[in-house]
Motif scaffolding. Structure first.
Motif, PDB file in Angstrom:
ATOM      1  N   GLY A  26     -13.728  -1.247  -3.494  1.00 29.90           N
ATOM      2  CA  GLY A  26     -12.540  -0.642  -2.910  1.00 29.90           C
ATOM      3  C   GLY A  26     -12.647   0.869  -2.858  1.00 29.90           C
ATOM      4  N   ALA A  27     -11.745   1.474  -2.136  1.00 29.20           N
ATOM      5  CA  ALA A  27     -11.719   2.921  -1.968  1.00 29.20           C
ATOM      6  C   ALA A  27     -11.244   3.593  -3.249  1.00 29.20           C
ATOM      7  N   SER A  28     -11.746   4.793  -3.505  1.00 23.32           N
ATOM      8  CA  SER A  28     -11.381   5.498  -4.732  1.00 23.32           C
ATOM      9  C   SER A  28     -10.074   6.275  -4.602  1.00 23.32           C
ATOM     10  N   THR A  29      -9.609   6.518  -3.374  1.00 24.58           N
ATOM     11  CA  THR A  29      -8.335   7.200  -3.142  1.00 24.58           C
ATOM     12  C   THR A  29      -7.605   6.514  -1.989  1.00 24.58           C
ATOM     13  N   PRO A  30      -6.299   6.705  -1.892  1.00 29.45           N
ATOM     14  CA  PRO A  30      -5.576   6.150  -0.742  1.00 29.45           C
ATOM     15  C   PRO A  30      -6.103   6.716   0.580  1.00 29.45           C
ATOM     16  N   GLU A  31      -6.417   8.002   0.597  1.00 28.60           N
ATOM     17  CA  GLU A  31      -6.935   8.618   1.830  1.00 28.60           C
ATOM     18  C   GLU A  31      -8.254   7.976   2.237  1.00 28.60           C
ATOM     19  N   GLU A  32      -9.114   7.715   1.274  1.00 26.57           N
ATOM     20  CA  GLU A  32     -10.382   7.061   1.593  1.00 26.57           C
ATOM     21  C   GLU A  32     -10.145   5.660   2.152  1.00 26.57           C
ATOM     22  N   ALA A  33      -9.159   4.944   1.621  1.00 24.19           N
ATOM     23  CA  ALA A  33      -8.830   3.618   2.145  1.00 24.19           C
ATOM     24  C   ALA A  33      -8.420   3.725   3.610  1.00 24.19           C
ATOM     25  N   ALA A  34      -7.592   4.713   3.934  1.00 20.80           N
ATOM     26  CA  ALA A  34      -7.170   4.904   5.325  1.00 20.80           C
ATOM     27  C   ALA A  34      -8.369   5.243   6.208  1.00 20.80           C
ATOM     28  N   GLN A  35      -9.231   6.123   5.742  1.00 26.46           N
ATOM     29  CA  GLN A  35     -10.409   6.506   6.525  1.00 26.46           C
ATOM     30  C   GLN A  35     -11.327   5.312   6.753  1.00 26.46           C
ATOM     31  N   ARG A  36     -11.527   4.503   5.722  1.00 26.72           N
ATOM     32  CA  ARG A  36     -12.362   3.294   5.871  1.00 26.72           C
ATOM     33  C   ARG A  36     -11.752   2.337   6.892  1.00 26.72           C
TER      34      ARG A  36
END
Length: 154
Positions: A26-36
């Motif tokens: 999983g993504a390490s930050t919420p922003e990274e999740a959005a970018q992914r």
């Protein structure tokens, strides 16, 4: 020590080591999740989408349609792939609430020299694997129209 005892020695040694938690995919930050998420959509990468979307994910499309997790994934199968115009994203605004986050950004794409923008709101949840998206909502900006012409004599 005879070699026949080596596997038992290694097993005992490993048993004595402290347990280490490894970060999931999983993504390490919420922003990274959005970018992914946006990258996976643009590349029609189903595996990446599955990794970043919570099983309860729901999307509200720019047309106002509500699509559940599996339906969203069905839009990104290889036979559905189209060339999407590149999108530019403004800085993400992230509001953390413990293991939940609210994320917003403005996305702009240019097609045939005409720019279109939309605001995207996302919610994310942190679990043992990292940050995953729970929802996305797209709100399209209507093109601005010229003000009405002034009436003569009025």
């Amino acid at each position: 020590m005879p070699l026949r005892f080596l596997p038992f020695f290694l097993a005992a040694l490993v048993a004595e080591l402290p347990c280490v938690a490894f970060a999931g995919s999983g993504a390490s930050t919420p922003e990274e999740a959005a970018q992914r998420y946006f990258r996976a959509e643009a590349q029609f990468d189903l595996d990446a989408l599955r990794a970043v979307l919570d099983p309860q994910f729901v999307e509200i499309s720019p047309l106002g349609e509500v699509d559940e997790h599996d339906k969203v994934l069905s839009f990104y199968t290889p036979d559905q792939k189209v060339d999407a115009p590149p999108m530019q994203f403004e800085p993400y605004a992230v509001r953390l609430h413990g293991d939940f986050a609210v994320i917003s950004t403005r996305a702009t794409m240019t097609v045939k020299e005409q720019s279109r923008s939309m605001t995207v709101g996302l919610t994310a949840r942190r679990d043992a694997e990292g940050w995953k998206l729970l929802s996305a909502q797209y709100t399209v900006f209507r093109p601005k129209t010229a003000p009405p012409a002034a009436k003569p004599g009025g």
